[in-house]
Write a protein that holds these residues in place. Structure first.
Motif, PDB file in Angstrom:
ATOM      1  N   SER A  32      61.568  22.091  10.916  1.00 23.66           N
ATOM      2  CA  SER A  32      62.771  21.948  11.947  1.00 23.66           C
ATOM      3  C   SER A  32      62.412  21.699  13.580  1.00 23.66           C
ATOM      4  O   SER A  32      61.245  21.352  13.475  1.00 23.66           O
ATOM      5  N   ASN A  33      63.156  21.219  13.387  1.00 26.87           N
ATOM      6  CA  ASN A  33      63.173  20.855  14.850  1.00 26.87           C
ATOM      7  C   ASN A  33      62.275  21.743  15.909  1.00 26.87           C
ATOM      8  O   ASN A  33      61.754  21.183  16.675  1.00 26.87           O
ATOM      9  N   SER A  34      62.485  22.747  15.727  1.00 25.41           N
ATOM     10  CA  SER A  34      62.073  24.267  16.523  1.00 25.41           C
ATOM     11  C   SER A  34      60.316  23.717  16.031  1.00 25.41           C
ATOM     12  O   SER A  34      59.603  24.034  17.202  1.00 25.41           O
ATOM     13  N   GLU A  35      60.438  23.756  15.287  1.00 22.74           N
ATOM     14  CA  GLU A  35      58.736  24.168  14.146  1.00 22.74           C
ATOM     15  C   GLU A  35      57.967  22.169  14.902  1.00 22.74           C
ATOM     16  O   GLU A  35      56.865  22.573  15.330  1.00 22.74           O
ATOM     17  N   ALA A  36      59.273  21.276  15.090  1.00 21.48           N
ATOM     18  CA  ALA A  36      58.504  20.613  15.607  1.00 21.48           C
ATOM     19  C   ALA A  36      57.833  20.470  17.233  1.00 21.48           C
ATOM     20  O   ALA A  36      56.990  19.727  17.767  1.00 21.48           O
ATOM     21  N   ARG A  37      59.093  21.164  17.922  1.00 17.24           N
ATOM     22  CA  ARG A  37      58.941  20.999  19.578  1.00 17.24           C
ATOM     23  C   ARG A  37      57.954  21.597  19.343  1.00 17.24           C
ATOM     24  O   ARG A  37      57.275  21.639  21.069  1.00 17.24           O
ATOM     25  N   THR A  90      54.645  21.429  22.084  1.00 19.82           N
ATOM     26  CA  THR A  90      54.068  22.784  23.241  1.00 19.82           C
ATOM     27  C   THR A  90      52.703  22.601  22.724  1.00 19.82           C
ATOM     28  O   THR A  90      52.008  23.067  23.965  1.00 19.82           O
ATOM     29  N   HIS A  91      51.761  23.296  21.256  1.00 16.43           N
ATOM     30  CA  HIS A  91      50.973  24.080  21.876  1.00 16.43           C
ATOM     31  C   HIS A  91      50.435  23.335  20.829  1.00 16.43           C
ATOM     32  O   HIS A  91      48.932  23.359  20.844  1.00 16.43           O
TER      33      HIS A  91
END
Length: 88
Positions: free
Chosen positions: A43-48, A52-53
């Motif tokens: 997902s987009n959130s996993e890529a983001r 971030t981390h």
């Protein structure tokens, strides 16, 4: 004094497939070169989350010569130089 190297802008990118989509993270360098790099993510959130981390660790593993030839610190010096020349 530590040398300052250019830093990329990390961007999530969606790759649409027939049955499921995948996400990747690209790095856009100051000279507008885009390095296709990390993924796939679900997902987009996993890529983001990777941006971030984990992007700092990825960036720290990179080394850029003043002439703009990019090297990977994990390779031996001769091998790094040969690979860098092949890319330019």
């Amino acid at each position: 004094m530590a040398k300052k190297y250019p830093k990329p802008i990390f961007k999530p990118r969606e790759l649409k497939k027939l049955f499921e989509d995948e996400w990747y993270v690209d790095a856009e360098w100051p000279d507008s070169t885009i390095e296709r790099m990390v993924g796939p993510f679900v997902s987009n959130s996993e890529a983001r989350d990777w941006m971030t981390h984990k992007s700092r660790k990825w960036l720290d593993s990179k080394e850029v010569w003043p002439q703009g030839i990019e090297l990977n610190k994990n390779q031996d010096e001769e091998h790094r130089f040969e690979n860098a020349l092949c890319r330019h």
